[in-house]
Motif scaffolding. Structure first.
Motif, PDB file in Angstrom:
ATOM      1  N   ILE A 208      31.566  38.556  -4.710  1.00  0.00           N
ATOM      2  CA  ILE A 208      32.769  38.370  -3.892  1.00  0.00           C
ATOM      3  C   ILE A 208      33.128  36.891  -3.792  1.00  0.00           C
ATOM      4  N   GLU A 209      32.132  36.047  -3.542  1.00  0.00           N
ATOM      5  CA  GLU A 209      32.389  34.618  -3.408  1.00  0.00           C
ATOM      6  C   GLU A 209      32.888  34.026  -4.724  1.00  0.00           C
ATOM      7  N   MET A 210      32.270  34.425  -5.829  1.00  0.00           N
ATOM      8  CA  MET A 210      32.696  33.928  -7.133  1.00  0.00           C
ATOM      9  C   MET A 210      34.139  34.332  -7.420  1.00  0.00           C
ATOM     10  N   THR A 211      34.496  35.566  -7.075  1.00  0.00           N
ATOM     11  CA  THR A 211      35.854  36.052  -7.323  1.00  0.00           C
ATOM     12  C   THR A 211      36.866  35.266  -6.502  1.00  0.00           C
ATOM     13  N   ARG A 212      36.520  34.948  -5.271  1.00  0.00           N
ATOM     14  CA  ARG A 212      37.419  34.132  -4.442  1.00  0.00           C
ATOM     15  C   ARG A 212      37.699  32.785  -5.110  1.00  0.00           C
ATOM     16  N   ARG A 213      36.648  32.154  -5.633  1.00  0.00           N
ATOM     17  CA  ARG A 213      36.815  30.846  -6.281  1.00  0.00           C
ATOM     18  C   ARG A 213      37.707  30.956  -7.513  1.00  0.00           C
ATOM     19  N   ILE A 214      37.499  32.003  -8.287  1.00  0.00           N
ATOM     20  CA  ILE A 214      38.280  32.176  -9.512  1.00  0.00           C
ATOM     21  C   ILE A 214      39.739  32.475  -9.187  1.00  0.00           C
ATOM     22  N   LEU A 215      39.984  33.269  -8.161  1.00  0.00           N
ATOM     23  CA  LEU A 215      41.361  33.547  -7.742  1.00  0.00           C
ATOM     24  C   LEU A 215      42.069  32.264  -7.313  1.00  0.00           C
ATOM     25  N   GLU A 216      41.362  31.426  -6.562  1.00  0.00           N
ATOM     26  CA  GLU A 216      41.952  30.161  -6.104  1.00  0.00           C
ATOM     27  C   GLU A 216      42.265  29.245  -7.280  1.00  0.00           C
ATOM     28  N   LEU A 217      41.330  29.147  -8.219  1.00  0.00           N
ATOM     29  CA  LEU A 217      41.554  28.285  -9.375  1.00  0.00           C
ATOM     30  C   LEU A 217      42.669  28.839 -10.259  1.00  0.00           C
ATOM     31  N   GLY A 218      42.759  30.154 -10.367  1.00  0.00           N
ATOM     32  CA  GLY A 218      43.839  30.765 -11.135  1.00  0.00           C
ATOM     33  C   GLY A 218      45.199  30.426 -10.554  1.00  0.00           C
ATOM     34  N   HIS A 219      45.268  30.385  -9.224  1.00  0.00           N
ATOM     35  CA  HIS A 219      46.525  30.011  -8.558  1.00  0.00           C
ATOM     36  C   HIS A 219      46.887  28.564  -8.888  1.00  0.00           C
ATOM     37  N   ILE A 220      45.892  27.684  -8.861  1.00  0.00           N
ATOM     38  CA  ILE A 220      46.131  26.271  -9.170  1.00  0.00           C
ATOM     39  C   ILE A 220      46.542  26.100 -10.633  1.00  0.00           C
ATOM     40  N   MET A 221      45.875  26.836 -11.529  1.00  0.00           N
ATOM     41  CA  MET A 221      46.132  26.716 -12.966  1.00  0.00           C
ATOM     42  C   MET A 221      47.377  27.487 -13.403  1.00  0.00           C
ATOM     43  N   GLU A 222      47.952  28.267 -12.497  1.00  0.00           N
ATOM     44  CA  GLU A 222      49.100  29.127 -12.796  1.00  0.00           C
ATOM     45  C   GLU A 222      48.763  30.152 -13.879  1.00  0.00           C
ATOM     46  N   ILE A 223      47.536  30.625 -13.825  1.00  0.00           N
ATOM     47  CA  ILE A 223      47.093  31.744 -14.661  1.00  0.00           C
ATOM     48  C   ILE A 223      46.525  32.791 -13.706  1.00  0.00           C
ATOM     49  N   PRO A 224      47.350  33.725 -13.262  1.00  0.00           N
ATOM     50  CA  PRO A 224      46.890  34.697 -12.268  1.00  0.00           C
ATOM     51  C   PRO A 224      45.694  35.516 -12.764  1.00  0.00           C
ATOM     52  N   VAL A 225      44.826  35.848 -11.829  1.00  0.00           N
ATOM     53  CA  VAL A 225      43.689  36.723 -12.121  1.00  0.00           C
ATOM     54  C   VAL A 225      44.054  38.117 -11.629  1.00  0.00           C
ATOM     55  N   TYR A 226      44.297  39.016 -12.555  1.00  0.00           N
ATOM     56  CA  TYR A 226      44.746  40.367 -12.182  1.00  0.00           C
ATOM     57  C   TYR A 226      43.683  41.089 -11.370  1.00  0.00           C
ATOM     58  N   ASP A 227      42.444  41.020 -11.815  1.00  0.00           N
ATOM     59  CA  ASP A 227      41.360  41.675 -11.085  1.00  0.00           C
ATOM     60  C   ASP A 227      40.031  41.253 -11.687  1.00  0.00           C
ATOM     61  N   HIS A 228      38.999  41.475 -10.925  1.00  0.00           N
ATOM     62  CA  HIS A 228      37.621  41.335 -11.397  1.00  0.00           C
ATOM     63  C   HIS A 228      36.966  42.689 -11.156  1.00  0.00           C
ATOM     64  N   ILE A 229      36.547  43.327 -12.222  1.00  0.00           N
ATOM     65  CA  ILE A 229      36.071  44.706 -12.159  1.00  0.00           C
ATOM     66  C   ILE A 229      34.583  44.752 -12.473  1.00  0.00           C
ATOM     67  N   ILE A 230      33.859  45.507 -11.673  1.00  0.00           N
ATOM     68  CA  ILE A 230      32.424  45.699 -11.897  1.00  0.00           C
ATOM     69  C   ILE A 230      32.203  47.117 -12.411  1.00  0.00           C
ATOM     70  N   ILE A 231      31.523  47.212 -13.536  1.00  0.00           N
ATOM     71  CA  ILE A 231      31.251  48.498 -14.167  1.00  0.00           C
ATOM     72  C   ILE A 231      29.850  48.968 -13.791  1.00  0.00           C
ATOM     73  N   GLY A 232      29.764  50.198 -13.293  1.00  0.00           N
ATOM     74  CA  GLY A 232      28.474  50.843 -13.067  1.00  0.00           C
ATOM     75  C   GLY A 232      28.327  52.005 -14.033  1.00  0.00           C
ATOM     76  N   ASP A 233      27.553  52.991 -13.657  1.00  0.00           N
ATOM     77  CA  ASP A 233      27.371  54.171 -14.511  1.00  0.00           C
ATOM     78  C   ASP A 233      28.436  55.197 -14.163  1.00  0.00           C
ATOM     79  N   ARG A 234      29.503  55.216 -14.972  1.00  0.00           N
ATOM     80  CA  ARG A 234      30.665  56.086 -14.769  1.00  0.00           C
ATOM     81  C   ARG A 234      31.382  55.802 -13.443  1.00  0.00           C
ATOM     82  N   GLN A 235      31.185  54.617 -12.907  1.00  0.00           N
ATOM     83  CA  GLN A 235      31.852  54.191 -11.682  1.00  0.00           C
ATOM     84  C   GLN A 235      32.275  52.739 -11.851  1.00  0.00           C
ATOM     85  N   TYR A 236      33.229  52.322 -11.033  1.00  0.00           N
ATOM     86  CA  TYR A 236      33.607  50.917 -11.078  1.00  0.00           C
ATOM     87  C   TYR A 236      34.067  50.476  -9.696  1.00  0.00           C
ATOM     88  N   SER A 237      34.074  49.168  -9.490  1.00  0.00           N
ATOM     89  CA  SER A 237      34.623  48.582  -8.269  1.00  0.00           C
ATOM     90  C   SER A 237      35.658  47.536  -8.651  1.00  0.00           C
TER      91      SER A 237
END
Length: 246
Positions: A208-237
């Motif tokens: 969660i913390e890493m994703t927050r940092r990447i979202l903030e940097l994406g805003h600064i760089m003007e390269i939006p981060v659509y999502d960060h997805i975690i893959i499990g066994d036939r499940q995802y977050s």
């Protein structure tokens, strides 16, 4: 001498056997393949052709059945073959290192064939689409793999790149490296996907913390981060969903 087997409506024997119980030549997997094609063979018969040679105690069909039994430790049917390791395959009597590696190569090729048949232009409509696209590639991995997904403004896949392969317990991600790669691809936006080898896709505090940092940097760089997805066994977050809830 031959003992009678079952007959079809044209009177041709489908399962003629010798009196000692061995199959006649046309019933063996290789000959069956030549006569009827691969679609007529069972999973164990296909594996028997790959195995080719048995031992004094186990013929190729029996070895194929043992492979399927081990596959079922992971999931129903042949799908577990992708998760079986070379070492696990070598525990089966009659399978050496060379044959075990060949079987694993076939499993990998099957996955690549599936991916190559996807449309040349891959367009995502949602985080679920992204999760489905990468599920089979990542859910079997025993280490964390972090993939950068470069997208154009219309959510079409430009390319993807594996940035990191980490241990089961950790995988360090540099936001600087992520956006350097994004700039090199000309991405209008990006997404990230990584797997949890445990099969549980729930994000950790570090995720969660890493994703927050990447979202903030994406805003600064003007390269939006659509999502960060975690893959499990036939499940995802979806980390976007998690952050929006918080």
């Amino acid at each position: 001498m031959l003992a009678g087997g079952s007959m079809n409506n044209k009177g041709r024997s489908l399962s003629l056997k010798l009196r000692d119980g061995t199959a006649v030549k046309e019933d063996l997997p290789f000959e069956k393949f030549l006569k009827y094609g691969p679609q007529a063979l069972t999973d164990s018969e296909l594996l028997a052709i790959i195995v080719r040679c048995g031992t004094k105690d186990h013929d190729p069909m029996q070895i194929g059945q043992q492979i399927l039994t081990r596959c079922r430790q992971y999931e129903t049917g042949i799908g577990g073959l992708y998760q079986l390791s070379v070492d696990e395959l070598m525990k089966i009597d009659g399978l050496g290192q060379v044959k075990a590696v060949q079987i694993k190569c076939i499993a990998e090729l099957s996955l690549r064939i599936i991916r190559s048949r996807k449309s040349d232009v891959v367009t995502f409509q949602s985080s679920e689409d992204i999760a489905r696209y990468y599920m089979e590639q990542l859910r079997h991995k025993d280490q964390e793999h972090v993939i950068l997904i470069a997208l154009d403004a219309r959510m079409r896949l430009i390319c993807d790149k594996t940035l990191y392969i980490g241990t089961v317990s950790s995988c360090r991600i540099s936001a600087r490296d992520i956006f350097r790669q994004a700039l090199m691809t000309g991405a209008a936006q990006i997404a990230l996907v990584h797997n949890h080898p445990s099969g549980n896709p729930l994000p950790s505090d570090a995720d969660i913390e890493m994703t927050r940092r990447i979202l903030e940097l994406g805003h600064i760089m003007e390269i939006p981060v659509y999502d960060h997805i975690i893959i499990g066994d036939r499940q995802y977050s979806s980390l976007n969903e998690v952050l929006n809830r918080n």
